[in-house]
Design a protein around this motif. Structure first.
Motif, PDB file in Angstrom:
ATOM      1  N   SER A   1      -7.084   2.229  -4.727  1.00  0.00           N
ATOM      2  CA  SER A   1      -7.114   3.230  -5.778  1.00  0.00           C
ATOM      3  C   SER A   1      -8.287   2.907  -6.689  1.00  0.00           C
ATOM      4  O   SER A   1      -8.290   1.858  -7.342  1.00  0.00           O
ATOM      5  CB  SER A   1      -5.789   3.211  -6.545  1.00  0.00           C
ATOM      6  N   SER A   2      -9.293   3.764  -6.708  1.00  0.00           N
ATOM      7  CA  SER A   2     -10.510   3.526  -7.478  1.00  0.00           C
ATOM      8  C   SER A   2     -11.152   2.236  -6.967  1.00  0.00           C
ATOM      9  O   SER A   2     -11.474   2.133  -5.801  1.00  0.00           O
ATOM     10  CB  SER A   2     -10.195   3.484  -8.976  1.00  0.00           C
ATOM     11  N   ASN A   3     -11.296   1.213  -7.836  1.00  0.00           N
ATOM     12  CA  ASN A   3     -11.887  -0.058  -7.388  1.00  0.00           C
ATOM     13  C   ASN A   3     -10.832  -1.160  -7.262  1.00  0.00           C
ATOM     14  O   ASN A   3     -11.148  -2.333  -7.270  1.00  0.00           O
ATOM     15  CB  ASN A   3     -13.003  -0.498  -8.346  1.00  0.00           C
ATOM     16  N   VAL A   4      -9.554  -0.767  -7.155  1.00  0.00           N
ATOM     17  CA  VAL A   4      -8.454  -1.724  -7.049  1.00  0.00           C
ATOM     18  C   VAL A   4      -7.866  -1.687  -5.639  1.00  0.00           C
ATOM     19  O   VAL A   4      -7.473  -0.628  -5.145  1.00  0.00           O
ATOM     20  CB  VAL A   4      -7.342  -1.421  -8.082  1.00  0.00           C
ATOM     21  N   VAL A   5      -7.827  -2.860  -5.012  1.00  0.00           N
ATOM     22  CA  VAL A   5      -7.253  -2.998  -3.677  1.00  0.00           C
ATOM     23  C   VAL A   5      -5.954  -3.791  -3.814  1.00  0.00           C
ATOM     24  O   VAL A   5      -5.958  -4.910  -4.330  1.00  0.00           O
ATOM     25  CB  VAL A   5      -8.224  -3.747  -2.733  1.00  0.00           C
ATOM     26  N   THR A   6      -4.841  -3.201  -3.380  1.00  0.00           N
ATOM     27  CA  THR A   6      -3.547  -3.877  -3.442  1.00  0.00           C
ATOM     28  C   THR A   6      -3.116  -4.248  -2.030  1.00  0.00           C
ATOM     29  O   THR A   6      -3.068  -3.389  -1.145  1.00  0.00           O
ATOM     30  CB  THR A   6      -2.487  -2.965  -4.102  1.00  0.00           C
ATOM     31  N   ILE A   7      -2.832  -5.539  -1.856  1.00  0.00           N
ATOM     32  CA  ILE A   7      -2.426  -6.054  -0.543  1.00  0.00           C
ATOM     33  C   ILE A   7      -0.983  -6.540  -0.642  1.00  0.00           C
ATOM     34  O   ILE A   7      -0.671  -7.405  -1.460  1.00  0.00           O
ATOM     35  CB  ILE A   7      -3.341  -7.211  -0.098  1.00  0.00           C
ATOM     36  N   THR A   8      -0.103  -5.956   0.181  1.00  0.00           N
ATOM     37  CA  THR A   8       1.287  -6.408   0.229  1.00  0.00           C
ATOM     38  C   THR A   8       1.561  -6.997   1.611  1.00  0.00           C
ATOM     39  O   THR A   8       0.942  -6.605   2.591  1.00  0.00           O
ATOM     40  CB  THR A   8       2.272  -5.248  -0.051  1.00  0.00           C
ATOM     41  N   GLY A   9       2.475  -7.957   1.645  1.00  0.00           N
ATOM     42  CA  GLY A   9       2.777  -8.647   2.894  1.00  0.00           C
ATOM     43  C   GLY A   9       1.882  -9.864   3.055  1.00  0.00           C
ATOM     44  O   GLY A   9       0.965 -10.083   2.258  1.00  0.00           O
ATOM     45  N   ASN A  10       2.173 -10.655   4.078  1.00  0.00           N
ATOM     46  CA  ASN A  10       1.412 -11.887   4.297  1.00  0.00           C
ATOM     47  C   ASN A  10       0.088 -11.622   4.999  1.00  0.00           C
ATOM     48  O   ASN A  10       0.012 -10.843   5.943  1.00  0.00           O
ATOM     49  CB  ASN A  10       2.225 -12.884   5.128  1.00  0.00           C
TER      50      ASN A  10
END
Length: 95
Positions: A6-15
């Motif tokens: 989202s925009s310049n934000v990268v969200t990583i979920t999980g291993n």
């Protein structure tokens, strides 16, 4: 592992644990780095990170000049960045 951007934000979920995870992360960040000089990465719940991902983050900061900030949700992962002396380079914060 899942990645949302989202925009310049990268969200990583999980291993983060496989070469496919590395390729997914690299693909997402390459696209962002082409248009953003500042990227925020939120690693929500992974307890570890592969050396290839760390190497790629290193390249983004040192070679490409990207202003990288990493927020980690897991205390063990924060400790790993501390132990590798990468906390200040990647601006790692718990949260």
């Amino acid at each position: 592992m899942e990645i949302t951007v989202s925009s310049n934000v990268v969200t990583i979920t999980g291993n983060i644990k496989t070469i496919n995870d590395y390729q997914d992360i690299k693909g997402s960040l390459d696209a962002l780095a082409a248009t953003n000089k500042s990227i925020v990465i939120k690693i929500v719940d992974s307890i570890s990170i592969t050396s290839s991902v760390i190497g790629y983050f290193n390249k983004l900061v040192l070679k490409d000049g990207i202003d990288l900030s990493i927020y980690v949700g897991n205390a063990q992962l924060k400790e790993l960045f501390d132990d590798l002396d990468l906390t200040s380079l990647f601006k790692v914060k718990k949260g």
